[in-house]
Design a protein around this motif. Structure first.
Motif, PDB file in Angstrom:
ATOM      1  N   VAL A   1      43.851  21.351  45.623  1.00 47.73           N
ATOM      2  CA  VAL A   1      44.895  21.174  46.641  1.00 47.73           C
ATOM      3  C   VAL A   1      46.229  21.757  46.174  1.00 47.73           C
ATOM      4  N   PRO A   2      46.783  21.314  45.025  1.00 52.09           N
ATOM      5  CA  PRO A   2      47.992  21.993  44.568  1.00 52.09           C
ATOM      6  C   PRO A   2      47.715  23.448  44.216  1.00 52.09           C
ATOM      7  N   ALA A   3      46.503  23.713  43.714  1.00 52.77           N
ATOM      8  CA  ALA A   3      46.074  25.088  43.400  1.00 52.77           C
ATOM      9  C   ALA A   3      47.128  25.816  42.583  1.00 52.77           C
ATOM     10  N   PHE A   4      47.607  25.125  41.565  1.00 55.33           N
ATOM     11  CA  PHE A   4      48.651  25.681  40.705  1.00 55.33           C
ATOM     12  C   PHE A   4      48.222  25.516  39.261  1.00 55.33           C
ATOM     13  N   LYS A   5      48.151  26.576  38.531  1.00 54.77           N
ATOM     14  CA  LYS A   5      47.734  26.623  37.116  1.00 54.77           C
ATOM     15  C   LYS A   5      46.243  26.385  36.958  1.00 54.77           C
ATOM     16  N   GLY A   6      45.746  25.150  37.160  1.00 48.98           N
ATOM     17  CA  GLY A   6      44.332  24.949  36.926  1.00 48.98           C
ATOM     18  C   GLY A   6      43.888  23.517  37.064  1.00 48.98           C
ATOM     19  N   ALA A   7      42.691  23.235  36.517  1.00 46.59           N
ATOM     20  CA  ALA A   7      42.052  21.935  36.686  1.00 46.59           C
ATOM     21  C   ALA A   7      42.732  20.817  35.896  1.00 46.59           C
TER      22      ALA A   7
ATOM     23  N   ARG B   1      46.899  29.585  43.959  1.00 47.02           N
ATOM     24  CA  ARG B   1      47.605  30.246  45.059  1.00 47.02           C
ATOM     25  C   ARG B   1      48.463  31.407  44.570  1.00 47.02           C
ATOM     26  N   GLN B   2      48.835  31.404  43.293  1.00 47.69           N
ATOM     27  CA  GLN B   2      49.699  32.464  42.767  1.00 47.69           C
ATOM     28  C   GLN B   2      48.914  33.578  42.089  1.00 47.69           C
ATOM     29  N   ILE B   3      47.597  33.639  42.318  1.00 44.92           N
ATOM     30  CA  ILE B   3      46.782  34.660  41.672  1.00 44.92           C
ATOM     31  C   ILE B   3      47.237  36.059  42.086  1.00 44.92           C
ATOM     32  N   GLN B   4      47.209  36.982  41.134  1.00 46.49           N
ATOM     33  CA  GLN B   4      47.541  38.389  41.369  1.00 46.49           C
ATOM     34  C   GLN B   4      46.292  39.234  41.123  1.00 46.49           C
ATOM     35  N   ILE B   5      46.234  40.394  41.743  1.00 45.60           N
ATOM     36  CA  ILE B   5      45.029  41.213  41.634  1.00 45.60           C
ATOM     37  C   ILE B   5      44.751  41.616  40.191  1.00 45.60           C
ATOM     38  N   GLU B   6      45.791  41.794  39.388  1.00 45.77           N
ATOM     39  CA  GLU B   6      45.567  42.170  37.989  1.00 45.77           C
ATOM     40  C   GLU B   6      44.980  41.019  37.165  1.00 45.77           C
ATOM     41  N   ASP B   7      44.993  39.814  37.735  1.00 43.68           N
ATOM     42  CA  ASP B   7      44.400  38.666  37.055  1.00 43.68           C
ATOM     43  C   ASP B   7      42.884  38.618  37.226  1.00 43.68           C
TER      44      ASP B   7
ATOM     45  N   GLY C   1      21.391  37.849  23.744  1.00 41.27           N
ATOM     46  CA  GLY C   1      20.478  36.734  23.964  1.00 41.27           C
ATOM     47  C   GLY C   1      21.040  35.596  24.782  1.00 41.27           C
ATOM     48  N   GLY C   2      22.190  35.790  25.397  1.00 40.70           N
ATOM     49  CA  GLY C   2      22.812  34.717  26.148  1.00 40.70           C
ATOM     50  C   GLY C   2      22.565  34.789  27.641  1.00 40.70           C
ATOM     51  N   ASN C   3      22.861  33.691  28.311  1.00 45.23           N
ATOM     52  CA  ASN C   3      23.017  33.672  29.759  1.00 45.23           C
ATOM     53  C   ASN C   3      24.512  33.717  30.055  1.00 45.23           C
ATOM     54  N   ILE C   4      24.874  34.146  31.248  1.00 45.46           N
ATOM     55  CA  ILE C   4      26.277  34.182  31.630  1.00 45.46           C
ATOM     56  C   ILE C   4      26.477  33.329  32.873  1.00 45.46           C
ATOM     57  N   LEU C   5      27.457  32.435  32.823  1.00 40.86           N
ATOM     58  CA  LEU C   5      27.793  31.543  33.930  1.00 40.86           C
ATOM     59  C   LEU C   5      29.160  31.965  34.452  1.00 40.86           C
ATOM     60  N   ILE C   6      29.165  32.594  35.624  1.00 41.07           N
ATOM     61  CA  ILE C   6      30.335  33.289  36.154  1.00 41.07           C
ATOM     62  C   ILE C   6      31.069  32.375  37.119  1.00 41.07           C
ATOM     63  N   ASN C   7      32.302  32.010  36.778  1.00 42.62           N
ATOM     64  CA  ASN C   7      33.037  31.026  37.558  1.00 42.62           C
ATOM     65  C   ASN C   7      33.910  31.651  38.638  1.00 42.62           C
ATOM     66  N   VAL C   8      33.826  31.082  39.838  1.00 41.79           N
ATOM     67  CA  VAL C   8      34.778  31.361  40.914  1.00 41.79           C
ATOM     68  C   VAL C   8      35.248  30.011  41.463  1.00 41.79           C
ATOM     69  N   GLY C   9      36.553  29.887  41.692  1.00 37.18           N
ATOM     70  CA  GLY C   9      37.107  28.631  42.173  1.00 37.18           C
ATOM     71  C   GLY C   9      37.337  28.649  43.671  1.00 37.18           C
ATOM     72  N   PRO C  10      36.627  27.822  44.462  1.00 36.77           N
ATOM     73  CA  PRO C  10      36.878  27.761  45.908  1.00 36.77           C
ATOM     74  C   PRO C  10      38.237  27.126  46.206  1.00 36.77           C
ATOM     75  N   THR C  11      38.755  27.416  47.401  1.00 34.02           N
ATOM     76  CA  THR C  11      39.998  26.786  47.845  1.00 34.02           C
ATOM     77  C   THR C  11      39.714  25.342  48.262  1.00 34.02           C
ATOM     78  N   ALA C  12      40.775  24.574  48.468  1.00 37.47           N
ATOM     79  CA  ALA C  12      40.620  23.198  48.943  1.00 37.47           C
ATOM     80  C   ALA C  12      39.946  23.161  50.304  1.00 37.47           C
TER      81      ALA C  12
ATOM     82  N   VAL D   1      37.441  32.925  48.069  1.00 41.03           N
ATOM     83  CA  VAL D   1      38.383  33.943  48.539  1.00 41.03           C
ATOM     84  C   VAL D   1      37.750  35.331  48.473  1.00 41.03           C
ATOM     85  N   PRO D   2      38.205  36.245  49.344  1.00 39.49           N
ATOM     86  CA  PRO D   2      37.552  37.558  49.476  1.00 39.49           C
ATOM     87  C   PRO D   2      37.400  38.336  48.176  1.00 39.49           C
ATOM     88  N   VAL D   3      38.378  38.278  47.279  1.00 42.28           N
ATOM     89  CA  VAL D   3      38.244  39.078  46.054  1.00 42.28           C
ATOM     90  C   VAL D   3      37.111  38.544  45.174  1.00 42.28           C
TER      91      VAL D   3
END
Length: 460
Positions: free
Chosen positions: A55-61, A295-301, A319-330, A335-337
């Motif tokens: 909800v605040p979507a500022f900095k992180g969890a 909310r303040q994400i920039q494309i270079e991020d 030999g690893g697996n990769i767990l790729i994180n994307v954060g949904p909005t509230a 988001v499209p990117v």
């Protein structure tokens, strides 16, 4: 006939042993459990950090902790500038509406991405559960905010629309839960928080949603004995509804990290830089700066698709697996990117997936001449072994030098997605030189990262 009877007896004995094994609630016993095959074959998963922090979507969890305990100046100023003085973190929960959450759309996107498993954050360190937990009264997504079982909705969509494995993330500890803070004050001589909150939630998640991944976190302050981790895991592997398929990570206590578990995370964004004997996972983020929507994400991020594919290639080659994180909005929107990156990944895997899925590391992860940009995997194909070189940068002169492959008179080299074999030769008797095809853009097998397939090598 005698041979057939012997084979049948051996198979029956193996089935009997598997069915009668009982894992004891200690690490020595739990560590003997074989890794279910599906996990190693899958290679790629999607991670979803979603909660009140969205909800605040500022900095992180860690927003709540940074605001109230660390008193991070940016977070404090954000609150002073945008909310009244008496606003509390709990007030954010009523604004967590998940208005546009469509789990069917999420499931379709994840299938298009080529991922083979999904791990949803069902409760982070804030303690808010995304399912109607009996252990989290009035601090869950059913009682407050969306008034919906967000976990169950996604589990159903994943299972009804895809072959993807569904998994859950669960934080053991909570920033400000009074029971936890009292246990800490008692120097962990009590376990009221564990018995009344953490463990009941884990049992609920497993019994209700039957996840194939139980991804634990919040383990760094206490040993696994405080969390009763081995007791829970023994039940999980012996008697739970997912006992034969479930996998777990290593975050079950500070004594377990990078030592115990079906696979090891060791730390966020972990990459060992070498072939690692125990199964491991690189959990990482498409947003370079956070696990959650900002909310303040920039494309270079945001990782480019070239950077993401290089991360995948390096991880799998070691030999690893990769767990790729994307954060949904509230609101429940990816988001499209982030959607674009996942769809681009799926386009690439549709062509080159054979060099990723169900592969194993070769004897080295990367080349000894072309150090950067070439990553190796291998797999059995029929009676032979194939070696793949994932080339993340097209060579400037259309010639690729490789120092590790040892050729034979019958060595065959192709580029996945290109019909004609590639020409190769020995370069000064020290390297294999492969000529890349000269193709117009509309005939390129893919736009980013190309896979060289080598058959009949002497050191395959």
């Amino acid at each position: 006939m005698v041979m057939m009877k012997s084979v049948v007896l051996v198979l029956l004995l193996q089935i009997y042993i598997v069915c009668t094994v009982r894992y004891q609630p200690n690490w020595d016993s739990l560590d003997t459990r074989p890794l279910p095959e599906w996990y190693d074959k899958s290679k790629i998963g999607i991670f979803l950090h979603w909660g009140v922090f969205s909800v605040p979507a500022f900095k992180g969890a860690w927003f709540w902790y940074e605001w109230k305990t660390q008193k991070d100046k940016d977070v404090v100023k954000f609150m002073e500038d945008n909310y009244p003085p008496d606003f509390t973190y709990a007030d954010f929960a009523s604004q967590f509406h998940a208005t546009f959450y469509n789990p069917d759309q999420w499931a379709d996107l994840f299938e298009a991405s080529g991922a083979k498993y999904v791990v949803l954050v069902t409760k982070h360190h804030e303690g808010f559960t995304l399912w109607p937990s009996a252990a989290s009264w009035n601090w869950n997504a059913y009682d407050v905010g969306p008034h919906r079982d967000l976990v169950g909705a996604l589990a159903d969509s994943i299972r009804n629309r895809t072959d993807i494995h569904f998994g859950v993330y669960h934080s053991l500890f909570e920033f400000y839960n009074p029971l936890y803070l009292q246990d800490v004050a008692n120097k962990h001589k009590t376990q009221d928080f564990v018995r009344n909150k953490a463990l009941p939630e884990l049992y609920e998640l497993v019994n209700r949603y039957k996840p194939d991944v139980v991804w634990s976190d919040g383990d760094w302050n206490e040993n696994s004995t405080y969390w009763n981790s081995t007791e829970f895991l023994a039940w999980l592997f012996n008697d739970s509804p997912v006992k034969d398929t479930v996998v777990t990570n290593d975050r079950w206590g500070k004594d377990a990290n990078c030592k115990h578990g079906s696979f090891w995370n060791c730390q966020d964004k972990f990459k060992p830089g070498k072939i690692f004997k125990h199964k491991w996972e690189n959990c990482m983020t498409v947003d370079k700066k956070a696990w959650t929507h900002r909310r303040q994400i920039q494309i270079e991020d945001v990782l480019t698709i070239e950077e993401l594919l290089a991360e995948i290639a390096e991880t799998v080659s070691y030999g690893g697996n990769i767990l790729i994180n994307v954060g949904p909005t509230a609101d429940g929107v990816i988001v499209p990117v982030f959607e674009e990156r996942l769809r681009q990944m799926g386009q690439w895997l549709k062509v080159n997936g054979e060099a990723i899925y169900e592969t194993q590391p070769w004897f080295e992860g990367t080349d000894n001449i072309t150090f950067h940009g070439v990553w190796y995997t291998t797999k059995k194909q029929g009676n032979s072994t194939v070696v793949y070189g994932i080339v993340t940068m097209w060579p400037q002169d259309n010639r690729l030098l490789l120092g590790l492959p040892v050729t034979t008179a019958t060595t065959r080299v192709t580029m996945i997605g290109v019909k004609e074999p590639l020409k190769w030769s020995l370069y000064k008797n020290i390297a294999m030189q492969i000529e890349f095809p000269l193709l117009p853009p509309n005939q390129m097998p893919c736009k980013w990262a190309w896979v060289i397939k080598m058959e009949n090598l002497k050191n395959q």
